[in-house]
Design an enzyme around this catalytic site. Structure first.
Site, PDB file in Angstrom:
ATOM      1  N   LYS A   1       1.007  -1.214   0.086  1.00 19.57           N
ATOM      2  CA  LYS A   1       0.029   0.040   0.115  1.00 19.57           C
ATOM      3  C   LYS A   1       0.911   1.349  -0.148  1.00 19.57           C
ATOM      4  O   LYS A   1       1.819   1.459   0.907  1.00 19.57           O
ATOM      5  CB  LYS A   1      -0.646  -0.048   1.267  1.00 19.57           C
ATOM      6  CG  LYS A   1      -1.954   1.165   1.246  1.00 19.57           C
ATOM      7  CD  LYS A   1      -2.711   1.048   2.550  1.00 19.57           C
ATOM      8  CE  LYS A   1      -3.868   2.337   2.505  1.00 19.57           C
ATOM      9  NZ  LYS A   1      -4.686   2.046   3.684  1.00 19.57           N
TER      10      LYS A   1
ATOM     11  N   SER B   1      -9.552   1.909   2.995  1.00 18.93           N
ATOM     12  CA  SER B   1      -8.737   2.826   2.102  1.00 18.93           C
ATOM     13  C   SER B   1      -7.881   1.759   1.422  1.00 18.93           C
ATOM     14  O   SER B   1      -7.157   2.318   0.472  1.00 18.93           O
ATOM     15  CB  SER B   1      -7.962   3.821   2.718  1.00 18.93           C
ATOM     16  OG  SER B   1      -7.161   3.027   3.669  1.00 18.93           O
TER      17      SER B   1
ATOM     18  N   SER C   1      -9.575  -0.452   7.361  1.00 15.05           N
ATOM     19  CA  SER C   1      -9.016  -0.195   6.138  1.00 15.05           C
ATOM     20  C   SER C   1      -8.544  -1.330   5.346  1.00 15.05           C
ATOM     21  O   SER C   1      -8.120  -1.183   4.165  1.00 15.05           O
ATOM     22  CB  SER C   1      -7.973   0.959   6.077  1.00 15.05           C
ATOM     23  OG  SER C   1      -8.728   2.293   5.994  1.00 15.05           O
TER      24      SER C   1
END
Lengths: 477, 492
Positions: free
Chosen positions: B84, B159, B183
């Site tokens: 990420k 996210s 997330s």
């Protein structure tokens, strides 16, 4: 005219002399380093990095807190103090707010008139320093070296009553910080920073008037001068019927004047909250004991003990406890000497202190050890050498590091008290000075001193002047 | 030859060990698939093909030498990993989904990433994220949204939507995400894969760009509990660079293929997580899964987490408050974008006003407000107190049960723009995932069915602090007897 008194509180920032910064492993002291050379992702606030607390900084804070008689808290927290400024890399300063390292505390400040002013401590916490900004050639330049240097913020109550007292407090604080070894405490190098809050009121009143805050004072003398001028200004204003407004003033060292920086706006909102990246600071009893076992007798305690235990005048005690190694030097010398401590003090204050000042050494660095000093005083006391020889011997021992007795023996410095040796020199002198003998005999008896001097000169100072005088009087009589 | 991209992490590991394929072959196949599908999905912000091929070649060399000389091999040698774009990798830009960091290249590597590199993994790229992880759909990325591989008109969740979509679409067998309020778990659920939010303090946050520091955690995605456990085991553990990481031993996680008994395991089901408004298909699927756990030998009982309803307001005070401070460093002075001005205040406000996205600014304002003098006690202070009650709920529940089973989100993946003009509806997406972050407990999301639109349904198990091993054991047992996790989106 009303009699006024000043009400002064000092806010000090003390740079701890740890090797590394408080939350990273960058070198802490950058005084002699180029800008932005002691920085890393942590202290320059790059994204994603985290602070790791430096135990040494907390321990130095504990020592100072204990020395200020403050109560070290078993549980304290770091908090974020939020504000935007270009030299504050994270946009917040890691500080302490409502649960600081220590609470309470005071210093018993001895005043010249012999009384003691109890100065209370309102706040004592640990925090990180910010960077430095300066404007040059139309550019705003930022040096981040100082970011993350450990500081203790210590704020006194409004307990000081004159500019002199403010200066005395700072002198005592500086002495204490060096004594504890927690800070270099050099105001010129900003190791010790001070803002002064000043107000006045009619003498004896208990209430507080609006105060002004003086910033940018970089020496103890400057604090004395700036605070003194501000007290005078406030008295003038009040006498003229004006109100004192809560300004922030800046001391212009070169011009020797205070300038208004800003009117005090409403209190800034720093939006403090607990620093989530750090665990609470838990100081358990065992850790505390271990740290405080290194706490030495404090300068003011030692000063008072010197007065009581050794019968020293306050003046001597003050000077001898001005520096920790000097006070230890004195005590070792007294112990070895085992005679009148005041005699040791005299030698120290007259001669050893000058030696220290001239050489820039501290007492513990002298080759003239306290044992050697005691030995020299004993040699003088015993009449083995005279006073002057003793003083010269101090220098010789300091230069060579050799024991005084050895030097006396090798260089034949011992005083001559053998009558016959002195007698023959006396006869020599009289024989060589018929004119003076004539004058003496015709009534000018004060010439005896001159004759003694001549004898001493011939014997390179080693003769006992009393014996010489007696023999001369006998020969002339 | 088999399509190497279809292998799970564990299968790929076996293929490398047996010599069936090389790391270069595996990495090339992965990069080729990314090249083909990325235009549809947009799972990545930055791809690192040169770095990946170099690391893969090194891995192959290391393995070749090991075959000749023996010794020890790094445990995950040569296996591709997506990271990420909120986790730093030295020398590779880290945007955090924000324009303000468009050109920021960190000089350091996150501990979690570094440990996986040490374990031999090959980084193929940095995945898409809502700006600073603030969002539940990846629509708040300044680099455009990621699409759900199961239906391109739907969001992948967020996210960590980029990582979840990548694993779901077989663009990577494993990926790292971060979980501050759900997330990892919510996008895992939306994309039909397995995702772990570890215990707070279990995986170092060093190198994770902070959003809500007391809630942030580094998690992992895989297609199976086994795969996620492999990644987790390598990145977990104490790190002296993170003062909040805990120096605790990591229990060995043994997940055998035939191990599907959960005899003696106590699973609690909290009523508070089956609220009105939950999509019936989600509730049904989760309840069916709970029955399956019972069939595997677990003892299921109701449990109460009475303060659950306060988790949402508490989270949306604490996380923005911390974010308001964490994001203060993006001032245009030392790194990142700067909109210059002669006036320093103007420089700050222009840079931050124009380079941050709307959601980031919204949360900074929320947080600043919650911390302000006069409001602190009513908002931030009160939220901290209620957070303690939520923690206590979990402590009390874990006195009675070993694990807690609940849905991950009230619905399956929603359509693009469905919540964009209604931030509150978007915040409600996190209602089931927030409590674990507030309490610091671990949570594991995994697929338990599909809705009538063929969108995946996930459930989560939450466990006591530092008992990730229990989560893996239960989810693994479930996956031994079900095949939801094996289903793949049809992408051409």
């Amino acid at each position: 005219m009303t009699d006024y008194e000043a009400v002064i509180g000092l806010e000090t920032h003390i740079q701890l002399n740890t090797k590394t910064k408080i939350f990273c492993s960058c070198k802490a002291d950058s005084w002699s380093d180029a800008p932005n050379t002691n920085i890393c992702p942590v202290c320059s606030g790059l994204p994603g990095v985290l602070p790791v607390p430096n135990k040494a900084a907390i321990e130095k804070g504990m020592l100072l807190a204990a020395a200020m008689h403050a109560e070290i808290q078993p549980l304290s927290y770091f908090d974020r103090k939020n504000y935007f400024y270009p030299d504050l890399p994270k946009g917040y300063q890691i500080s302490q707010y409502d649960m600081p390292l220590a609470r309470g505390g005071y210093m018993q400040l001895p005043l010249p008139d012999g009384s003691v002013r109890q100065v209370s401590i309102h706040k004592l916490h640990i925090e990180e320093d910010a960077g430095k900004t300066k404007n040059e050639n139309g550019l705003r330049l930022i040096d981040f070296n100082r970011c993350g240097v450990p500081l203790i913020e210590m704020v006194t109550g409004p307990d000081l009553r004159s500019a002199d007292e403010a200066a005395q407090y700072l002198t005592r604080l500086r002495q204490l910080l060096r004594w504890l070894g927690v800070s270099e405490a050099d105001m010129e190098k900003a190791h010790l920073r001070c803002d002064a809050n000043v107000s006045i009121r009619p003498k004896g009143a208990a209430y507080l008037n609006p105060k002004t805050e003086i910033k940018n004072v970089n020496s103890i003398e400057a604090v004395r001068e700036a605070v003194g001028k501000e007290i005078e200004r406030q008295i003038r204003e009040v006498e003229a019927g004006h109100k004192i407004e809560a300004w922030t003033l800046e001391w212009d060292e070169d011009a020797g004047v205070l300038r208004k920086m800003r009117s005090k706006e409403t209190e800034a909102d720093y939006r403090y909250f607990r620093e989530p990246d750090l665990l609470p600071v838990r100081i358990h009893e065992e850790w505390k004991q271990k740290v405080l076992s290194k706490l030495p007798e404090l300068p003011l305690e030692r000063r008072n003990r010197f007065i009581n235990q050794y019968g020293l005048p306050e003046y001597d005690a003050d000077i001898l406890t001005g520096d920790r190694s000097l006070s230890e030097y004195f005590e070792t010398a007294v112990k070895t000497y085992s005679g009148d401590p005041k005699r040791v003090s005299n030698w120290l204050m007259n001669d050893v202190l000058r030696m220290l000042n001239e050489s820039g050494l501290t007492a513990d660095q002298l080759k003239l050890t306290p044992q050697f000093l005691a030995e020299i005083i004993k040699l003088v006391d015993a009449g083995t050498i005279n006073n002057n020889t003793g003083k010269n011997l101090l220098e010789k021992v300091q230069q060579t590091g050799r024991p005084p007795a050895k030097l006396v023996e090798e260089e034949g410095l011992a005083r001559v008290s053998d009558d016959s040796a002195i007698r023959s020199v006396c006869q020599e002198v009289l024989a060589e000075s018929p004119k003076e003998v004539e004058s003496y005999k015709s009534g000018k008896v004060t010439l005896i001193g001159w004759f003694v001097g001549q004898v001493m000169k011939k014997m390179r100072g080693k003769a006992d002047p009393n014996i010489a005088r007696k023999i001369l009087e006998e020969l002339l009589g | 030859m088999t399509d190497l991209t279809q292998l799970t992490l564990r299968q790929a590991h076996q293929a490398l060990e047996s010599g069936e394929c090389s790391s270069l072959e595996l990495t090339r196949a992965t990069l080729e698939r990314i090249e083909r599908l990325e235009p549809k999905l947009h799972a990545f912000i930055t791809l690192t093909p040169e770095l990946a091929l170099e690391q893969a070649a090194q891995a192959d060399q290391l393995r070749a030498r090991w075959r000749r000389e023996g010794g020890e091999l790094p445990p995950l040698l040569g296996l591709p990993l997506a990271v990420k774009d909120l986790l730093c990798l030295a020398g590779v830009r880290c945007t955090c989904g924000s324009r303000i960091l468009e050109n920021f290249i960190p000089p350091y590597t996150a501990t979690s990433v570094e440990r996986l590199l040490t374990a031999g993994m090959v980084v193929i790229g940095k995945t898409n994220t809502d700006e600073y992880a603030m969002g539940s759909s990846t629509e708040n990325s300044a680099y455009g949204p990621t699409r759900n591989p199961w239906n391109l008109r739907h969001v992948p969740g967020g996210s960590s939507g980029g990582s979840a979509a990548a694993v779901s679409a077989r663009l990577a067998a494993a990926a790292l995400g971060t979980d501050t309020g759900g997330s990892v778990r919510q996008p895992a659920s939306f994309c039909g894969i397995t995702g772990l939010k570890p215990t707070y303090g279990r995986v170092s946050r060093y190198g994770l760009v902070a959003y809500g520091s007391s809630l942030d955690s580094v998690g992992a995605f895989g297609r199976t509990a086994q795969d996620v456990a492999l990644v987790f085991s390598q990145m977990a553990g104490y790190d002296r660079r993170d003062a909040t990481s805990m120096d605790l031993p990591l229990p060995a996680i043994q997940l055998e293929d035939d191990d599907s008994s959960l005899a003696g395991l106590r699973i609690g089901v909290p009523d508070e997580y089956f609220i009105q408004g939950i999509q019936p298909e989600v509730e049904n699927a989760v309840r069916r899964a709970i029955v399956s756990f019972e069939a595997l030998g677990a003892f299921v009982s109701p449990v109460s987490l009475p303060h659950t309803e306060y988790a949402l307001p508490v989270y949306y005070l604490i996380a923005p408050a911390e974010a308001s401070a964490n994001l203060a460093r993006y001032d245009g002075i030392r790194f990142g974008a700067r909109l210059d001005s002669d006036n320093i205040l103007d420089l700050f406000t222009r840079t931050r006003g124009q380079m941050f996205g709307a959601e980031v600014k919204r949360r900074i304002m929320l947080g600043t407000y919650a911390l302000s003098a006069g409001y602190y006690d009513a908002y931030y202070g009160q939220a901290q107190k209620v957070r303690t009650l939520i923690k206590r709920d979990f402590e009390q529940a874990f006195e009675k049960v070993d694990l807690i089973a609940a849905p991950v989100a009230p619905s399956t993946a929603f359509r693009f723009d469905e919540h964009l003009d209604d931030p509150l509806a978007m915040y409600l997406e996190d209602v089931f995932t927030l409590p674990a972050n507030l309490a610091g407990v671990p949570g594991l999301a995994f697929p338990v069915g599909f809705d009538s639109n063929n969108l995946p349904i996930g459930m989560q198990l939450m466990g006591p602090h530092f008992r990730e091993d229990l989560l893996f054991r239960a989810a693994h047992a479930y996956q031994q007897t079900t095949d939801w996790h094996q289903r793949a989106p049809s992408l051409s």
